[in-house]
Design a protein around this motif. Structure first.
Motif, PDB file in Angstrom:
ATOM      1  N   UNK A 174     -12.467 -47.889 -16.520  1.00 46.09           N
ATOM      2  CA  UNK A 174     -13.565 -46.982 -16.209  1.00 46.09           C
ATOM      3  C   UNK A 174     -13.136 -45.530 -16.267  1.00 46.09           C
ATOM      4  N   UNK A 175     -11.937 -45.236 -15.779  1.00 45.12           N
ATOM      5  CA  UNK A 175     -11.440 -43.861 -15.840  1.00 45.12           C
ATOM      6  C   UNK A 175     -11.224 -43.405 -17.266  1.00 45.12           C
ATOM      7  N   UNK A 176     -10.684 -44.297 -18.115  1.00 44.34           N
ATOM      8  CA  UNK A 176     -10.444 -43.933 -19.519  1.00 44.34           C
ATOM      9  C   UNK A 176     -11.765 -43.713 -20.251  1.00 44.34           C
ATOM     10  N   UNK A 177     -12.717 -44.649 -20.063  1.00 43.44           N
ATOM     11  CA  UNK A 177     -14.019 -44.513 -20.726  1.00 43.44           C
ATOM     12  C   UNK A 177     -14.726 -43.231 -20.284  1.00 43.44           C
ATOM     13  N   UNK A 178     -14.695 -42.974 -18.986  1.00 38.13           N
ATOM     14  CA  UNK A 178     -15.317 -41.754 -18.491  1.00 38.13           C
ATOM     15  C   UNK A 178     -14.667 -40.505 -19.047  1.00 38.13           C
ATOM     16  N   UNK A 179     -13.342 -40.520 -19.137  1.00 39.01           N
ATOM     17  CA  UNK A 179     -12.645 -39.364 -19.684  1.00 39.01           C
ATOM     18  C   UNK A 179     -12.945 -39.138 -21.148  1.00 39.01           C
ATOM     19  N   UNK A 180     -12.995 -40.233 -21.929  1.00 32.12           N
ATOM     20  CA  UNK A 180     -13.283 -40.104 -23.360  1.00 32.12           C
ATOM     21  C   UNK A 180     -14.697 -39.576 -23.587  1.00 32.12           C
ATOM     22  N   UNK A 181     -15.676 -40.162 -22.888  1.00 36.62           N
ATOM     23  CA  UNK A 181     -17.070 -39.769 -23.099  1.00 36.62           C
ATOM     24  C   UNK A 181     -17.323 -38.327 -22.667  1.00 36.62           C
ATOM     25  N   UNK A 182     -16.837 -37.940 -21.504  1.00 31.71           N
ATOM     26  CA  UNK A 182     -17.072 -36.564 -21.049  1.00 31.71           C
ATOM     27  C   UNK A 182     -16.380 -35.541 -21.943  1.00 31.71           C
ATOM     28  N   UNK A 183     -15.197 -35.882 -22.453  1.00 33.60           N
ATOM     29  CA  UNK A 183     -14.494 -34.941 -23.328  1.00 33.60           C
ATOM     30  C   UNK A 183     -15.171 -34.807 -24.687  1.00 33.60           C
ATOM     31  N   UNK A 184     -15.851 -35.870 -25.136  1.00 28.78           N
ATOM     32  CA  UNK A 184     -16.518 -35.823 -26.442  1.00 28.78           C
ATOM     33  C   UNK A 184     -17.925 -35.234 -26.352  1.00 28.78           C
ATOM     34  N   UNK A 185     -18.618 -35.527 -25.264  1.00 28.71           N
ATOM     35  CA  UNK A 185     -20.014 -35.086 -25.146  1.00 28.71           C
ATOM     36  C   UNK A 185     -20.108 -33.653 -24.632  1.00 28.71           C
ATOM     37  N   UNK A 186     -19.294 -33.320 -23.636  1.00 30.32           N
ATOM     38  CA  UNK A 186     -19.347 -31.996 -23.020  1.00 30.32           C
ATOM     39  C   UNK A 186     -18.341 -31.096 -23.724  1.00 30.32           C
ATOM     40  N   UNK A 187     -18.844 -30.034 -24.356  1.00 28.29           N
ATOM     41  CA  UNK A 187     -17.965 -29.155 -25.135  1.00 28.29           C
ATOM     42  C   UNK A 187     -17.399 -28.014 -24.297  1.00 28.29           C
ATOM     43  N   UNK A 188     -18.092 -27.610 -23.290  1.00 27.17           N
ATOM     44  CA  UNK A 188     -17.585 -26.544 -22.424  1.00 27.17           C
ATOM     45  C   UNK A 188     -16.500 -27.103 -21.505  1.00 27.17           C
ATOM     46  N   UNK A 189     -15.361 -26.448 -21.492  1.00 28.67           N
ATOM     47  CA  UNK A 189     -14.257 -26.948 -20.678  1.00 28.67           C
ATOM     48  C   UNK A 189     -14.584 -26.874 -19.189  1.00 28.67           C
ATOM     49  N   UNK A 190     -15.240 -25.816 -18.774  1.00 29.78           N
ATOM     50  CA  UNK A 190     -15.599 -25.707 -17.355  1.00 29.78           C
ATOM     51  C   UNK A 190     -16.593 -26.798 -16.957  1.00 29.78           C
ATOM     52  N   UNK A 191     -17.537 -27.094 -17.847  1.00 24.12           N
ATOM     53  CA  UNK A 191     -18.522 -28.136 -17.547  1.00 24.12           C
ATOM     54  C   UNK A 191     -17.890 -29.526 -17.549  1.00 24.12           C
ATOM     55  N   UNK A 192     -16.759 -29.669 -18.252  1.00 25.87           N
ATOM     56  CA  UNK A 192     -16.051 -30.958 -18.199  1.00 25.87           C
ATOM     57  C   UNK A 192     -15.537 -31.239 -16.792  1.00 25.87           C
ATOM     58  N   UNK A 193     -15.089 -30.204 -16.113  1.00 24.25           N
ATOM     59  CA  UNK A 193     -14.640 -30.382 -14.735  1.00 24.25           C
ATOM     60  C   UNK A 193     -15.795 -30.831 -13.843  1.00 24.25           C
ATOM     61  N   UNK A 194     -16.968 -30.236 -14.077  1.00 20.26           N
ATOM     62  CA  UNK A 194     -18.154 -30.647 -13.310  1.00 20.26           C
ATOM     63  C   UNK A 194     -18.527 -32.085 -13.644  1.00 20.26           C
ATOM     64  N   UNK A 195     -18.460 -32.439 -14.926  1.00 20.20           N
ATOM     65  CA  UNK A 195     -18.796 -33.802 -15.345  1.00 20.20           C
ATOM     66  C   UNK A 195     -17.855 -34.822 -14.733  1.00 20.20           C
ATOM     67  N   UNK A 196     -16.582 -34.475 -14.637  1.00 15.76           N
ATOM     68  CA  UNK A 196     -15.606 -35.387 -14.037  1.00 15.76           C
ATOM     69  C   UNK A 196     -15.922 -35.616 -12.560  1.00 15.76           C
ATOM     70  N   UNK A 197     -16.259 -34.552 -11.843  1.00 18.66           N
ATOM     71  CA  UNK A 197     -16.622 -34.689 -10.429  1.00 18.66           C
ATOM     72  C   UNK A 197     -17.848 -35.590 -10.259  1.00 18.66           C
ATOM     73  N   UNK A 198     -18.868 -35.362 -11.088  1.00 19.28           N
ATOM     74  CA  UNK A 198     -20.081 -36.173 -10.998  1.00 19.28           C
ATOM     75  C   UNK A 198     -19.782 -37.631 -11.361  1.00 19.28           C
ATOM     76  N   UNK A 199     -18.952 -37.820 -12.378  1.00 16.90           N
ATOM     77  CA  UNK A 199     -18.617 -39.183 -12.786  1.00 16.90           C
ATOM     78  C   UNK A 199     -17.853 -39.926 -11.688  1.00 16.90           C
ATOM     79  N   UNK A 200     -16.956 -39.222 -11.012  1.00 16.93           N
ATOM     80  CA  UNK A 200     -16.222 -39.864  -9.919  1.00 16.93           C
ATOM     81  C   UNK A 200     -17.159 -40.337  -8.819  1.00 16.93           C
ATOM     82  N   UNK A 201     -18.145 -39.514  -8.471  1.00 13.03           N
ATOM     83  CA  UNK A 201     -19.081 -39.889  -7.411  1.00 13.03           C
ATOM     84  C   UNK A 201     -19.951 -41.066  -7.823  1.00 13.03           C
ATOM     85  N   UNK A 202     -20.522 -40.986  -9.035  1.00 12.34           N
ATOM     86  CA  UNK A 202     -21.423 -42.050  -9.494  1.00 12.34           C
ATOM     87  C   UNK A 202     -20.647 -43.325  -9.817  1.00 12.34           C
ATOM     88  N   UNK A 203     -19.524 -43.178 -10.522  1.00  9.06           N
ATOM     89  CA  UNK A 203     -18.727 -44.345 -10.889  1.00  9.06           C
ATOM     90  C   UNK A 203     -18.150 -45.057  -9.686  1.00  9.06           C
TER      91      UNK A 203
END
Length: 397
Positions: free
Chosen positions: A230-259
Motif C-alpha cells: 500500500x505504501x509503494x502504490x500510494x507513493x507511485x500514484x501520488x508521484x505520477x499524478x501530482x506534479x507539484x512537489x509541495x502538493x505531493x507532501x500534502x497528498x502523502x499526508x492525506x493518503x496516510x490518513x485515508x489509507x
C-alpha cells in the motif's frame, strides 16, 4: 495510382528486407543477451530476498524466563537444543507472566513439584511450538524416571515378600517383642509403589493467546505485506499524478490518513486480525503507508521517476524479508533481525502486534522509526522542491 503508393509504403515499412530508419540504433545480439542476463539477475535477487530468511532461519538465543534454582535452570539448558535458549532467572511465576506480557521474553519454565511451561502464541506461534516440544520431552523424561522408580519399588517389595515367606521360625523371639510379631513386611513394601504412581504432569499455559479469528497467527504475519504494498502504490500514484512537489507532501499526508483508516477497517473490523484500540491501529497503519509513500516521493523529487525503484527496493526487497513478520527476529542470521526493526515493514509489523496483544510492551522505538522515515521522506520532497526552483532561477538569469 494512390493504391499503388500505399502498397509501396506498406511494403517499405513492414517488409522483411526493410532497412532501419536513418539514425536508429541497429539491432545487436549483445544487447539482447545483456538484457536477458540483467532480467535473470533481478529475478534471482528477488528470489534470494524472499527465500533466504526462511531457509536460513533457526531458533537461537530466544529470551525465556525460568523459575527455579540454578541447577534446575542449567538442566533445562542442557536438555534444550544447543544455543536455542537464553534463560533469564526470575523469582516467581507472576514475574515471568509480567515479562511475557511486556514482550521481554517469549515464555517461561516453572520448575518444581508441579512443573509448568508458559507460552505466548501471540508473540510467536513458532516459539510456542518449540516450547511445547520441550514440554513433551520433559514429560517423557519424568515418566521414564517414574517408571524406573516403580521398578525399584517392585524389587524392594519382592525382596521383602521373599524374606517374609521364610516364616516366623526364621525370626528370633526377641525380634517379635512381647506384643507379638511386628507389622507385615509386605505392607511396608507397598510404600515405594504408591509414591511412584504419583507422576508429576508438565502443564503448558498460553499466557497471551491469539484471537479466535486468527488462531494460527497467519493473518497477523501477513498484515505487514498490505502496508508495504500500500505504501509503494500510494507513493507511485501520488508521484505520477501530482506534479507539484509541495502538493505531493500534502497528498502523502492525506493518503496516510485515508489509507490507515481503510486498512484498519479491513484488518480489524472486518477480518478481526488486529485487536486493541482502533484509533491507535489507524494511526500506526496510516503512519506506515505514509512513511513509504513519502520516501518514494522524496526520491522522485530528487532524481526523477528512477526514485520509485529506490523506494520500492528499500521497503519491499530489503525491509520486508527481514521484518520478522512470520518468525522472531532471533531466528534470522546475524544481526539482520535487529536491522529489520529499523525499517518501515519491521517497525510497523511489530507495532501492530504489540498494539493488538501486548499493550504493556514498550513501543517508543517503533513509533519513532516510522516517524523518522516519514519525516525523511517529507524532507526529501522539500529539498527537491528547493533544488528545482533554484535551477529555474539560474536558467532565467
Amino acid at each position: 495510382m494512390q493504391t499503388r503508393i500505399l502498397a509501396t509504403s506498406d511494403s517499405a515499412e513492414t517488409g522483411p528486407e526493410a532497412e532501419p530508419a536513418k539514425g536508429a540504433p541497429k539491432p545487436s545480439l549483445k544487447q539482447a543477451l545483456l538484457a536477458a542476463v540483467f532480467a535473470a539477475a533481478i529475478v534471482t535477487i528477488i528470489l534470494l530476498a524472499f527465500s533466504w530468511p526462511t531457509v536460513t532461519s533457526e531458533p537461537k538465543d530466544l529470551p525465556v524466563a525460568a523459575v527455579g534454582d540454578q541447577k534446575q535452570i542449567d538442566q533445562i539448558t542442557a536438555n534444550a537444543p544447543e544455543g536455542m535458549l537464553d534463560l533469564k532467572k526470575v523469582d516467581s511465576r507472576a514475574e515471568a507472566q509480567q515479562l511475557i506480557r511486556e514482550r521481554e521474553v517469549y515464555g517461561a519454565f516453572i520448575v518444581g513439584d508441579e512443573p509448568e511451561i508458559l507460552t505466548s502464541t501471540a508473540a510467536s506461534p513458532a516459539v510456542a511450538q518449540q516450547l511445547n516440544g520441550i514440554a513433551s520431552q520433559m514429560q517423557q523424561k519424568i515418566d521414564k524416571q517414574a517408571m524406573s522408580g516403580m521398578q525399584d519399588g517392585m524389587k524392594e517389595m519382592q525382596d521383602a515378600l521373599a524374606k517374609a515367606s521364610q516364616g516366623p521360625a526364621s525370626q528370633s523371639p526377641a525380634s517379635q517383642g512381647p506384643a507379638g510379631p511386628q507389622e507385615n513386611p509386605g505392607e511396608q513394601a507397598q510404600a515405594p509403589t504408591t509414591s511412584a504412581m504419583e507422576v508429576p504432569q508438565v502443564t503448558v499455559t498460553d499466557v497471551v493467546p491469539l484471537n479466535d479469528n486468527d488462531s494460527t497467527g497467519a493473518g497477523l504475519a501477513i498484515a505487514g505485506l498490505p502496508l508495504t504494498i500500500g505504501g509503494i502504490v500510494g507513493g507511485v500514484l501520488t508521484s505520477m499524478i501530482v506534479h507539484s512537489r509541495r502538493m505531493r507532501a500534502v497528498a502523502v499526508l492525506a493518503y496516510g490518513a485515508i489509507g490507515g483508516l481503510a486498512l484498519t477497517l479491513v484488518l480489524q473490523t472486518w477480518f478481526g486480525i488486529l485487536q486493541g484500540n482502533f484509533g491507535l491501529n489507524v494511526l500506526a497503519a496510516g503512519l506506515a503507508v505514509a512513511a513509504t509513500a513519502a520516501l518514494i516521493n522524496g526520491f522522485v523529487s530528487l532524481i526523477g521517476p528512477g526514485g520509485i525503484a529506490i523506494g520500492a527496493v528499500l521497503t519491499m526487497f530489503i525491509g520486508n524479508p527481514i521484518a520478522s513478520l512470520q518468525a522472531p527476529k532471533e531466528f534470522l542470521a546475524g544481526a539482520w533481525g535487529d536491522i529489520g526493526q529499523f525499517l518501515v515493514p519491521g517497525a510497523s509489523g511489530t507495532l501492530l502486534r504489540d498494539l493488538s496483544y501486548f499493550p504493556g510492551a514498550p513501543m517508543t522505538m517503533q513509533w519513532w522509526v516510522l516517524i523518522g522515515w516519514f519525516v525523511l521522506g517529507i524532507a526529501l520532497i522539500l529539498v527537491g522542491h528547493l533544488l528545482a526552483h533554484s535551477k529555474k532561477r539560474a536558467a532565467v538569469s
